[in-house]
Scaffold this motif. Structure first.
Motif, short mmCIF file in Angstrom:
data_model
loop_
_atom_site.label_atom_id
_atom_site.label_comp_id
_atom_site.label_asym_id
_atom_site.label_seq_id
_atom_site.Cartn_x
_atom_site.Cartn_y
_atom_site.Cartn_z
N ALA A 185 0.82 -1.21 0.00
CA ALA A 185 0.00 0.00 0.00
C ALA A 185 0.85 1.26 0.00
N GLY A 186 1.97 1.23 0.72
CA GLY A 186 2.82 2.42 0.82
C GLY A 186 3.49 2.81 -0.47
N ALA A 187 3.45 1.92 -1.47
CA ALA A 187 4.07 2.23 -2.76
C ALA A 187 3.21 3.16 -3.61
N PHE A 188 1.96 3.40 -3.18
CA PHE A 188 1.04 4.23 -3.94
C PHE A 188 0.99 5.65 -3.36
N PRO A 189 1.44 6.65 -4.10
CA PRO A 189 1.33 8.02 -3.61
C PRO A 189 -0.13 8.47 -3.60
N ASP A 190 -0.47 9.38 -2.69
CA ASP A 190 -1.82 9.91 -2.71
C ASP A 190 -1.94 10.99 -3.78
N GLU A 191 -3.14 11.55 -3.93
CA GLU A 191 -3.38 12.53 -4.99
C GLU A 191 -2.48 13.74 -4.85
N ALA A 192 -2.30 14.22 -3.62
CA ALA A 192 -1.51 15.44 -3.43
C ALA A 192 -0.04 15.21 -3.80
N GLU A 193 0.49 14.05 -3.42
CA GLU A 193 1.90 13.78 -3.73
C GLU A 193 2.11 13.65 -5.24
N LEU A 194 1.25 12.89 -5.90
CA LEU A 194 1.39 12.73 -7.34
C LEU A 194 1.15 14.07 -8.04
N ALA A 195 0.17 14.84 -7.59
CA ALA A 195 -0.09 16.15 -8.20
C ALA A 195 1.12 17.07 -8.06
N GLY A 196 1.82 16.99 -6.94
CA GLY A 196 3.01 17.81 -6.77
C GLY A 196 4.08 17.49 -7.79
N PHE A 197 4.25 16.19 -8.06
CA PHE A 197 5.23 15.78 -9.07
C PHE A 197 4.78 16.24 -10.46
N LEU A 198 3.52 15.96 -10.82
CA LEU A 198 3.04 16.29 -12.16
C LEU A 198 3.12 17.79 -12.43
N THR A 199 2.68 18.59 -11.48
CA THR A 199 2.67 20.03 -11.72
C THR A 199 4.08 20.62 -11.66
N GLY A 200 4.95 20.03 -10.83
CA GLY A 200 6.33 20.48 -10.83
C GLY A 200 6.99 20.27 -12.17
N CYS A 201 6.69 19.12 -12.80
CA CYS A 201 7.21 18.86 -14.15
C CYS A 201 6.57 19.79 -15.17
N ALA A 202 5.25 19.99 -15.06
CA ALA A 202 4.55 20.85 -16.02
C ALA A 202 5.06 22.28 -15.96
N GLN A 203 5.32 22.76 -14.77
CA GLN A 203 5.83 24.12 -14.63
C GLN A 203 7.18 24.32 -15.28
N ARG A 204 7.96 23.24 -15.39
CA ARG A 204 9.30 23.32 -15.96
C ARG A 204 9.36 22.82 -17.40
N GLY A 205 8.26 22.28 -17.91
CA GLY A 205 8.30 21.67 -19.23
C GLY A 205 9.15 20.41 -19.25
N LEU A 206 9.18 19.70 -18.12
CA LEU A 206 10.01 18.50 -17.99
C LEU A 206 9.18 17.26 -18.27
N PRO A 207 9.53 16.47 -19.28
CA PRO A 207 8.79 15.24 -19.55
C PRO A 207 9.09 14.16 -18.51
N TYR A 208 8.19 13.20 -18.41
CA TYR A 208 8.36 12.13 -17.41
C TYR A 208 7.61 10.90 -17.87
N LYS A 209 7.96 9.79 -17.24
CA LYS A 209 7.18 8.56 -17.37
C LYS A 209 6.81 8.08 -15.98
N CYS A 210 5.82 7.23 -15.90
CA CYS A 210 5.40 6.65 -14.63
C CYS A 210 5.56 5.14 -14.69
N THR A 211 5.48 4.52 -13.54
CA THR A 211 5.58 3.07 -13.52
C THR A 211 4.78 2.51 -12.36
N ALA A 212 4.13 1.38 -12.61
CA ALA A 212 3.45 0.58 -11.59
C ALA A 212 2.09 1.15 -11.21
#
Length: 309
Positions: A185-212
């Protein structure tokens, strides 16, 4: 934007989903034996939905098994080992594109690149605790035409750690990689944690991939484990957001029809922005995400695996 058919009437994979599903069949929880994963992957790559399928992901420690499995397929088909461009010597045969997954860090990079020589190297995913060191190693050893993604443990991406890592990567040619699930269960980030990563990348124009944990389209609670899974449609729609609160709201949506309608409303430009950000995710099942999309009316049933019909 057409979601299912080309002008001539043939079913096509919509741009939003092209190359989105990296084949992680050999990883948990699928754990498909490599000897079975290779022919299954080649079948995916020859199927009508092939445009949705990314490379076969393989850990550094299993490249020997992968080579043996590829040789076994070659012995049956009469094809030769793929050349650097993915074709065989006679221009036919399987195109085994491989994504290297290196959980052991930069020390694995050189030997793994050598061991991957028989394959078409589609990318490298490097886990590390030091983003600068990983970037330096990739700069030194990675062929210039091979993309790479850098993954840091989630505990190092909290608070100022996330900002520091993203700033390192945005000044490099490499993507970020974020773990969105696992076998506990601990391997799954909650909405706020994942949103922080996604928006941090979006603000910088940084591409990313996800896994699992993303092999289903819509956020849900797994009935067998009780784990809270993010949906890949949620992540796609949140990928264009720069506001963490707005992104978290999209990630929390549990209605498939609501998400499907939002996807249908996307413009071509929005699709381009989204996919320039969220480039792919690893899934141990290729069939499940395709079936979900077809059930939501976002993909022609002709583009789902035959055995599922």
């Amino acid at each position: 934007m057409s979601t299912t058919h080309a002008a001539a009437g043939a079913a096509v994979v919509p741009p939003l989903f092209q190359g989105l599903f990296d084949d992680a069949a050999v990883f948990p929880p699928g754990n498909l034996p490599v000897a079975e994963a290779v022919p299954a992957h080649l079948a995916h790559r020859a199927a009508p939905y092939a445009d949705a399928v990314g490379p076969l992901l393989c850990g550094a420690g299993r490249l020997g098994e992968l080579a043996a499995a590829a040789d076994a397929v070659d012995a049956v088909t009469g094809a030769s080992v793929p050349a650097a461009d993915g074709t065989t010597a006679d221009g036919t045969g399987p195109r085994l594109r491989v994504g290297l997954v290196l959980p052991g860090g930069s020390s694995e990079l050189g030997p793994a690149l050598t061991a991957a020589a028989p394959f078409v190297l589609a990318g490298v995913e490097l886990a590390t605790r030091d983003a600068r060191e990983a970037v330096a190693a990739l700069d030194l050893l990675l062929p210039p035409d091979v993309p790479a993604a850098v993954e840091l443990p989630r505990e190092l991406l909290r608070g100022d750690g996330l900002e520091e890592v993203l700033d390192v990567l945005v000044d490099s040619p490499y993507r970020a990689k974020f773990r969105t699930g696992g076998v506990v269960a601990g391997a799954f980030p909650d909405e706020a944690e994942l949103a922080g990563f996604l928006t941090g990348c979006a603000q910088r124009g940084l591409p990313y991939k996800c896994t699992a944990g993303l092999h289903h389209a819509v956020r849900h609670t797994d009935p067998a484990t009780g784990f809270e899974h993010h949906g890949f449609l949620n992540v796609l729609l949140a990928a264009a957001e720069t506001d963490p609160k707005a992104a978290a709201e999209i990630l929390a949506e549990r209605s498939g029809p609501v998400l499907a309608e939002a996807v249908r409303a996307l413009t071509d430009r929005q699709v381009t922005v989204i996919r320039n950000s969220f480039t792919a995710f690893g899934t141990c099942s290729i069939a499940e995400p395709l079936d979900d999309l077809a059930a939501l009316g976002l993909l022609s049933p002709d583009l789902t695996p035959q055995e599922d019909r």
